[in-house]
Design a protein around this motif. Structure first.
Motif, PDB file in Angstrom:
ATOM      1  N   GLY A 479       0.807  -1.216   0.000  1.00  0.00           N
ATOM      2  CA  GLY A 479       0.000   0.000   0.000  1.00  0.00           C
ATOM      3  C   GLY A 479       0.840   1.265   0.000  1.00  0.00           C
ATOM      4  N   HIS A 480       0.463   2.240  -0.825  1.00  0.00           N
ATOM      5  CA  HIS A 480       1.140   3.536  -0.979  1.00  0.00           C
ATOM      6  C   HIS A 480       2.530   3.409  -1.608  1.00  0.00           C
ATOM      7  N   ALA A 481       2.948   2.219  -2.054  1.00  0.00           N
ATOM      8  CA  ALA A 481       4.283   2.061  -2.627  1.00  0.00           C
ATOM      9  C   ALA A 481       4.303   2.542  -4.072  1.00  0.00           C
ATOM     10  N   VAL A 482       5.443   3.066  -4.495  1.00  0.00           N
ATOM     11  CA  VAL A 482       5.649   3.595  -5.836  1.00  0.00           C
ATOM     12  C   VAL A 482       6.943   3.010  -6.377  1.00  0.00           C
ATOM     13  N   ARG A 483       6.942   2.632  -7.643  1.00  0.00           N
ATOM     14  CA  ARG A 483       8.151   2.110  -8.266  1.00  0.00           C
ATOM     15  C   ARG A 483       9.263   3.168  -8.203  1.00  0.00           C
ATOM     16  N   PRO A 484      10.488   2.771  -7.860  1.00  0.00           N
ATOM     17  CA  PRO A 484      11.557   3.775  -7.735  1.00  0.00           C
ATOM     18  C   PRO A 484      11.855   4.496  -9.038  1.00  0.00           C
ATOM     19  N   ARG A 485      11.629   3.847 -10.176  1.00  0.00           N
ATOM     20  CA  ARG A 485      11.902   4.516 -11.442  1.00  0.00           C
ATOM     21  C   ARG A 485      10.901   5.645 -11.689  1.00  0.00           C
ATOM     22  N   GLU A 486       9.686   5.520 -11.143  1.00  0.00           N
ATOM     23  CA  GLU A 486       8.668   6.551 -11.314  1.00  0.00           C
ATOM     24  C   GLU A 486       8.895   7.729 -10.361  1.00  0.00           C
ATOM     25  N   SER A 487       9.299   7.456  -9.139  1.00  0.00           N
ATOM     26  CA  SER A 487       9.445   8.533  -8.162  1.00  0.00           C
ATOM     27  C   SER A 487      10.806   9.220  -8.231  1.00  0.00           C
ATOM     28  N   ALA A 488      11.804   8.602  -8.868  1.00  0.00           N
ATOM     29  CA  ALA A 488      13.135   9.208  -8.917  1.00  0.00           C
ATOM     30  C   ALA A 488      13.202  10.356  -9.904  1.00  0.00           C
ATOM     31  N   GLY A 489      12.298  10.396 -10.879  1.00  0.00           N
ATOM     32  CA  GLY A 489      12.322  11.486 -11.842  1.00  0.00           C
ATOM     33  C   GLY A 489      13.497  11.374 -12.788  1.00  0.00           C
ATOM     34  N   SER A 490      14.168  12.487 -13.042  1.00  0.00           N
ATOM     35  CA  SER A 490      15.265  12.524 -14.006  1.00  0.00           C
ATOM     36  C   SER A 490      16.610  12.165 -13.392  1.00  0.00           C
ATOM     37  N   PHE A 491      16.667  11.906 -12.084  1.00  0.00           N
ATOM     38  CA  PHE A 491      17.936  11.625 -11.428  1.00  0.00           C
ATOM     39  C   PHE A 491      17.921  10.193 -10.912  1.00  0.00           C
ATOM     40  N   ASP A 492      19.125   9.633 -10.779  1.00  0.00           N
ATOM     41  CA  ASP A 492      19.289   8.295 -10.234  1.00  0.00           C
ATOM     42  C   ASP A 492      19.940   8.399  -8.861  1.00  0.00           C
ATOM     43  N   HIS A 493      19.515   7.551  -7.952  1.00  0.00           N
ATOM     44  CA  HIS A 493      20.006   7.584  -6.579  1.00  0.00           C
ATOM     45  C   HIS A 493      20.408   6.173  -6.171  1.00  0.00           C
ATOM     46  N   ARG A 494      21.279   6.103  -5.204  1.00  0.00           N
ATOM     47  CA  ARG A 494      21.767   4.823  -4.678  1.00  0.00           C
ATOM     48  C   ARG A 494      21.752   4.890  -3.156  1.00  0.00           C
ATOM     49  N   TYR A 495      21.323   3.784  -2.533  1.00  0.00           N
ATOM     50  CA  TYR A 495      21.224   3.694  -1.081  1.00  0.00           C
ATOM     51  C   TYR A 495      21.929   2.404  -0.648  1.00  0.00           C
ATOM     52  N   ASP A 496      22.910   2.520   0.229  1.00  0.00           N
ATOM     53  CA  ASP A 496      23.669   1.371   0.720  1.00  0.00           C
ATOM     54  C   ASP A 496      23.165   1.001   2.108  1.00  0.00           C
ATOM     55  N   ALA A 497      22.853  -0.271   2.279  1.00  0.00           N
ATOM     56  CA  ALA A 497      22.390  -0.749   3.579  1.00  0.00           C
ATOM     57  C   ALA A 497      23.531  -0.723   4.584  1.00  0.00           C
ATOM     58  N   ALA A 498      23.190  -0.423   5.830  1.00  0.00           N
ATOM     59  CA  ALA A 498      24.208  -0.289   6.869  1.00  0.00           C
ATOM     60  C   ALA A 498      24.725  -1.631   7.353  1.00  0.00           C
ATOM     61  N   ALA A 499      23.962  -2.712   7.155  1.00  0.00           N
ATOM     62  CA  ALA A 499      24.355  -4.024   7.667  1.00  0.00           C
ATOM     63  C   ALA A 499      24.038  -5.083   6.617  1.00  0.00           C
ATOM     64  N   PRO A 500      24.728  -6.226   6.657  1.00  0.00           N
ATOM     65  CA  PRO A 500      24.397  -7.308   5.718  1.00  0.00           C
ATOM     66  C   PRO A 500      22.953  -7.770   5.890  1.00  0.00           C
ATOM     67  N   ALA A 501      22.417  -8.343   4.823  1.00  0.00           N
ATOM     68  CA  ALA A 501      21.009  -8.737   4.819  1.00  0.00           C
ATOM     69  C   ALA A 501      20.876 -10.147   4.253  1.00  0.00           C
ATOM     70  N   ASP A 502      19.733 -10.762   4.553  1.00  0.00           N
ATOM     71  CA  ASP A 502      19.381 -12.087   4.042  1.00  0.00           C
ATOM     72  C   ASP A 502      18.088 -11.955   3.255  1.00  0.00           C
ATOM     73  N   ILE A 503      18.135 -12.329   1.975  1.00  0.00           N
ATOM     74  CA  ILE A 503      16.949 -12.289   1.118  1.00  0.00           C
ATOM     75  C   ILE A 503      16.848 -13.626   0.416  1.00  0.00           C
ATOM     76  N   PRO A 504      15.912 -14.478   0.791  1.00  0.00           N
ATOM     77  CA  PRO A 504      15.791 -15.786   0.131  1.00  0.00           C
ATOM     78  C   PRO A 504      15.234 -15.653  -1.278  1.00  0.00           C
ATOM     79  N   SER A 505      15.490 -16.662  -2.070  1.00  0.00           N
ATOM     80  CA  SER A 505      15.030 -16.685  -3.459  1.00  0.00           C
ATOM     81  C   SER A 505      13.681 -17.375  -3.532  1.00  0.00           C
ATOM     82  N   ASP A 506      12.645 -16.717  -2.998  1.00  0.00           N
ATOM     83  CA  ASP A 506      11.311 -17.295  -2.990  1.00  0.00           C
ATOM     84  C   ASP A 506      10.286 -16.441  -3.722  1.00  0.00           C
ATOM     85  N   GLY A 507      10.693 -15.288  -4.278  1.00  0.00           N
ATOM     86  CA  GLY A 507       9.771 -14.458  -5.034  1.00  0.00           C
ATOM     87  C   GLY A 507       8.774 -13.700  -4.191  1.00  0.00           C
ATOM     88  N   ALA A 508       8.982 -13.574  -2.886  1.00  0.00           N
ATOM     89  CA  ALA A 508       8.071 -12.839  -1.996  1.00  0.00           C
ATOM     90  C   ALA A 508       8.770 -11.588  -1.483  1.00  0.00           C
TER      91      ALA A 508
END
Length: 701
Positions: A479-508
């Motif tokens: 809910g209320h989420a927007v694709r980053p390509r739509e909200s970024a406009g004409s500029f590109d941005h990058r965000y680095d996570a502060a800590a390692p993360a775990d993301i399983p390959s389950d498509g969720a």
């Protein structure tokens, strides 16, 4: 050293950058470089794009990777590991049943002990009443309390044990389900292997970084805003909802998020000159090379040997295989000598394909259609037509009445006529991918054998893996989420996570905390009583960092209590935006209007509409607040229609406010003390000439 005998290096996934769609993964492998310099790095997923494979040597000046290509490896699935995981699930399920049975038995004991009550002995009708000793009652109560205390302590231990086993059972179930989600249905597991050729590293230890792209990974930003009453600042926690099904779990990796598009076009447009006349620039090298001389006679002996025999299970010789590099591997033709000669092959071309023909295709004439896979050759303009009396005389009809054109331009009716330019064909991108070219063998048609052609596309298994990896792109957004390509406009941005993360390959969707961003907060109350007599609470967020805040859902909590989830607009660096929090019931607003209609002028030829606006505000909060009241006045494009405002309100001052508000907007800003009230009076007069009056009367609001 061949690719099959090259040492195999294990690799570990270290970093992932998720883009608007797709991701770049970086793996690191270490090992001893062999004498030939060729190694095989294993563990790459089947969904990767082979054209995105990149490799470089780390920490070894002078060492470099001279070749990198992706190959598919197949190996039997480790059935023992799968059986061990299922056995672990069965063991934990039994342990969970035992722990739950013990917990239930303990609850039964507690219920039995808690039901102990003193029961007096039975009394006959003629027996007198007997006194019950108090000590017996107290001893029974102490016994019950002591016993219940011990039983409840044991119950806490059993419940902790039950929760622990339940958690381990859920983890084991998750491991089995994730292993079966992306595992092949057959008993063979396939994966990509990077075949690397290293130079300059010697026979020493080396560390290699491999980068490759996988499709389908998506992310959207989400936020959590933490603030306290009375403070001017707050903490905005940036989080990312990520989904991927690349076939490999991203466990303990450094992860970053970018708004760029991996598949966007990056080539610059090239402006070519327009030349008139005969002289033309030399064509750019096309990457095409003439076939070697005598190619048509290379397979003469093969054709003269007759048809190939049927496969013989007793050990007959097999036909040779021609590799992609042009070398014949294990060439042994098992022809039946003495067999009747085969029918003559189709006539071979007497010469090599002429210029303009595609490499490996039948020759074309200069004026024939373009060969498949070849780029069009730029047209060469013909000489310019002559002008003057000579041209007119040449075009005049002859004695027989037939008109003849002296030049092709006159015949075509145009100044220039297209004409093909002799030259080599221009192969397309598939034909220039030399690693994917396949040398056609002797069993191919006569116009193909001995020549290089692009190989077939991805096999069905690879296509299925890539199709499966693309599925997360079709997931419904939160809910209320927007694709980053739509909200970024004409500029590109990058965000680095502060800590390692775990993301399983389950498509969720999985949520990853990226970092904490300090923001400035200011609470303001806004009301538009002409539309709705309700005061709304808003938060004015100011971004003092150098990173943009993309649009997305934000969970607002005040003093540790969750309030609501709102939609945060895109907030540029150094900008400020307003975030709505909903109605503020503790602040009341009332609006009343009064209209008086009269005439003015010497002949009463001007209609005067006097509008008066009265607004009352009441603050029932225990703290002072600032309320912004928005009103409106009419606007006109007629020069003889005048609008005169009464003092009290102001027009939007900032340029951004003027662009955001509609024309004619007026604003009151009022500071209300705790428990205080105030009244606001304003208005305007509209003076309309009699000739401008509306039919049927003037409009009133």
């Amino acid at each position: 050293m061949t690719a099959g005998t090259a040492p195999r290096w294990e690799s570990a996934l270290e970093a992932v950058t998720v883009y608007a769609q797709g991701a770049l993964c970086r793996r690191v492998a270490r090992g001893t470089v062999p004498a030939g310099g060729q190694v095989r790095v294993t563990g790459l997923p089947r969904s990767l794009d082979p054209h995105s494979l990149r490799a470089r040597v780390l920490g070894a000046p002078g060492a470099r990777v001279t070749e990198a290509r992706a190959e598919i490896d197949a190996e039997p699935v480790d059935a023992d590991a799968e059986d061990e995981a299922r056995r672990e699930v069965d063991r934990l399920r039994e342990a969970y049943d035992v722990a739950r049975t013990r917990r239930d038995r303990q609850l039964t004991r507690i219920e039995e002990v808690g039901g102990l009550r003193p029961v007096p002995p039975g009394r006959k009708r003629d027996d007198p009443h007997r006194r019950t000793p108090v000590d017996a009652w107290l001893e029974l109560a102490d016994f019950v309390d002591e016993r219940l205390t011990a039983l409840h302590g044991r119950l806490r231990e059993l419940e902790d044990e039950l929760r622990r086993v339940e958690h381990e059972l859920e983890l084991a179930h998750d491991r089995v389900e994730r292993a079966s989600t992306d595992a092949p249905a057959s008993g063979v597991a396939t994966s990509y292997t990077a075949v690397l050729t290293l130079r300059g590293a010697g026979e020493a230890q080396a560390e290699v970084e491999i980068e490759y792209g996988v499709p389908g990974a998506v992310w959207v930003p989400t936020y959590r805003l933490i603030r306290r009453q009375g403070e001017d600042g707050g903490r905005l926690v940036l989080r990312a909802s990520v989904a991927q099904r690349s076939g490999e779990d991203w466990t303990g990796v450094r992860i970053a998020f970018a708004t760029a598009d991996l598949r966007r076009r990056t080539g610059l447009p090239r402006l070519r000159s327009v030349r008139i006349g005969r002289s033309q620039p030399a064509p750019a090298p096309s990457g095409w090379r003439e076939p070697p001389a005598g190619l048509t006679d290379l397979f003469a002996g093969y054709d003269a040997a007759g048809p190939r025999p049927e496969p013989d299970v007793s050990g007959g010789a097999a036909a040779g295989r021609i590799g992609a590099g042009g070398a014949v591997e294990d060439t042994c033709v098992g022809a039946a000598y003495g067999a009747p000669p085969p029918p003559p092959p189709p006539p071979a071309p007497s010469a090599l394909p002429g210029p303009g023909a595609a490499y490996g295709a039948a020759p074309q004439g200069f004026g024939g259609p373009a060969a498949p896979g070849s780029a069009p050759v730029p047209d060469r303009p013909r000489p310019r037509a002559r002008t003057g009396s000579g041209a007119r005389a040449a075009a005049a009809p002859r004695a027989g009445g037939e008109a003849r054109a002296a030049t092709p331009e006159a015949a075509g009716g145009a100044l220039f006529a297209p004409a093909p330019v002799p030259g080599p064909p221009r192969p397309d991108d598939a034909e220039l991918d030399y690693a994917a070219l396949v040398l056609s063998g002797p069993d191919e048609p006569w116009d193909r054998r001995g020549r290089l052609f692009p190989g077939s596309g991805p096999d069905l298994v690879t296509a299925e893996y890539r199709r499966r990896a693309e599925r997360p792109a079709a997931l419904p957004l939160p809910g209320h989420a927007v694709r980053p390509r739509e909200s970024a406009g004409s500029f590109d941005h990058r965000y680095d996570a502060a800590a390692p993360a775990d993301i399983p390959s389950d498509g969720a969707w999985h949520t990853v905390t990226v970092g904490e961003i300090p923001v400035g907060l200011r609470t303001e109350y806004v009301c538009v009583p002409a539309v709705e007599q309700t005061v709304y609470a808003t938060l004015v967020l100011s971004n003092a960092t150098d990173q943009a805040l993309l649009a997305g859902p934000v969970e607002v909590s005040v003093d540790g209590e969750y309030q609501l989830t709102a939609a945060l607009p895109t907030l540029a660096p150094g900008g400020a935006r307003r975030l709505g929090l909903g109605p503020a019931e503790a602040i009341g607003v009332t609006r009343r209007t009064h209209l008086t209609e009269s005439t003015a002028g010497l002949r009463s030829n001007v209609t005067v509409l006097d509008h008066r606006v009265h607004v009352e505000l009441a603050n029932r909060l225990p703290a002072p607040v600032r309320v912004e009241v928005r009103e409106r006045v009419p606007v006109t494009s007629e020069a003889d229609v005048r609008i005169e405002e009464r003092a009290g309100w102001t027009a939007p001052e900032d340029t951004a406010d003027r662009e955001r508000h509609a024309p004619g907007t007026r604003i009151w800003r009022v500071d209300l003390p705790a428990g205080g009230t105030t009244a606001l009076d304003g208005g305007y007069e509209i003076r309309i000439p009699a000739g401008k009056a509306l039919t049927g009367g003037n409009r009133r609001s």
